[in-house]
Scaffold this active site. Sequence first.
Site, PDB file in Angstrom:
ATOM      1  CD  GLU A 146       5.659  13.821 -14.199  1.00  0.00           C
ATOM      2  OE1 GLU A 146       6.435  13.903 -13.220  1.00  0.00           O
ATOM      3  OE2 GLU A 146       5.219  12.741 -14.636  1.00  0.00           O
TER       4      GLU A 146
ATOM      5  CD  GLU B  84       7.626  10.952  -8.862  1.00  0.00           C
ATOM      6  OE1 GLU B  84       6.514  11.490  -9.018  1.00  0.00           O
ATOM      7  OE2 GLU B  84       7.986   9.936  -9.464  1.00  0.00           O
TER       8      GLU B  84
ATOM      9  CG  HIS C 273       5.556   7.797  -8.166  1.00  0.00           C
ATOM     10  ND1 HIS C 273       5.232   8.294  -9.394  1.00  0.00           N
ATOM     11  CD2 HIS C 273       5.041   6.530  -8.118  1.00  0.00           C
ATOM     12  CE1 HIS C 273       4.563   7.374 -10.080  1.00  0.00           C
ATOM     13  NE2 HIS C 273       4.431   6.303  -9.329  1.00  0.00           N
TER      14      HIS C 273
HETATM   15 ZN   LIG Z   1       5.498  10.166 -10.167  1.00  0.00          ZN
END
Ligand SMILES: [Zn+2]
Length: 492
Positions: free
Chosen positions: A281, A78, A75
Amino acid sequence: MIWLLFVLAIDQRYHTFNEVAHELDSIALCYPEITLLDTIGYSTTDSMPIFAMKISDNVEINEDEPEILYVALHHAEELLGLEVCMYMSDELVTDYQLDSTITNWVNEREIWFVPLLNPDGHSVVMEGIDTTWRKNKRDNNNNGIFDLDYDGVDPNRNYDFYWSKGGSSDPSSEYYRGPAPFSDAENRALRDLCLAHNFIFCNTYHSARTGLGEVIYYPWRAPGYYSPDYPFIRLVADSMSKLIVNEAGNGHYYALPGSGVDGRARNWIYGICGTFCYCVEICTTTIVPGWMVDDICLRNSIGAYYLLNRVNSTGITGCIYDSLTGEPLQAEVVINGFYDPTLPPRMSDPTYGRFLRILGDGTFDIEIHKKGYESFHLTGVVVEPGKMLELNVLLKKKEVTSIIPADTPNLMIFPNPTRNVMTICVANPDQFSSLKIYDISGRVLKDFENPSSNILIWLVKDNMDRDLANGVYYVIGETTDAKFVRKIVINN
Ligand SMILES: [Zn+2]
């Protein structure tokens, strides 16, 4: 009235594409013995290279060592995962031969980084075109123009594992899964890398734009549907998450099972390749001020490095060989009770016959299958906490077509050198009158009286059950008219 348009500048601490390329090039130039820089594909729209960096000793060779993969920037916005990968690559090469732990990891593992999987999307963010861009730049309406409100595929929904159930079919959605599974080059690049290797662990790095940050998601728990390795994948996630201190400094990351039924990387990499794959994350948001980045990298590297130790802890490893020729075999390894017949079989490595399964402590039943061979079934295999049990397996062909006549006595030893377990394979044991281990001065240390079994698992202990010191020894088997001498090395 004057309208001021603010373009949110990205802090210079974050790597641009050119800086990534330059830094990886420099590492490869300065540390050619332990690094290999490769391009595993080109981005879907702008054909930018997708880099992979391998760090290991004898780096040109695929050695018999566990492989671990770190991937970032599915992504675009990110950015922190890219920084963690660059931080770790840099630390591993600069501290090689200065820090004994890092030296050992580099020597005994094959460590891979794909720090920037989605360079097209990344440039949208870094150039300030849209600092909240998530997807790549696929031209969904084929108009030759990059449309922020319509183009792009979410690279973390494009994998061929329950692809149609994940993300969105609407091209304007930020979660658009693409026109077909693996429609996009970024995903094919990572797919091909994973299929060409036997990664034991993979961390894919993300940051939460909404919802929970500082979480490690693992595969998988859907209603009534658990991943077959669930208890072990979970143990690793729990341990890794506890090692990463959170932003607030008052706790640590935590681990949660994710849904398995969508086209995310972690589900495909685990479901298809058998790699324990985690989605980390990082932090509580996507982009933080530059001064925070080093500290985030340091804290995350501790969790990431845990995997490099974990590959050598609780589990089972070994090599599978043809019982007559000693050739390594690619065979299916089944841990009973932790098996899902709807997933591809978990196979040993074709080059070395090596399998490695991460488990918890306990007692396991193992089956090994290969077409044309008699299956091997071992019950009551005890795995102790913190120990990687070594178990080498000799598979017997169903129909012997070997040029060696079936009644010829023979003696084979695997692996050699060994650390603590040696498998001695005796073809036609009833023809042997004796089978003994000698030291180099000719003393008998171990006598396998009446070697009646084809396969002897020897824990490198003498007749008094004492461990043998490191060094060179001989295994000598005698028949009435022949003597088989095998030199062995114990290197604990
Ligand atoms: Zn992501």
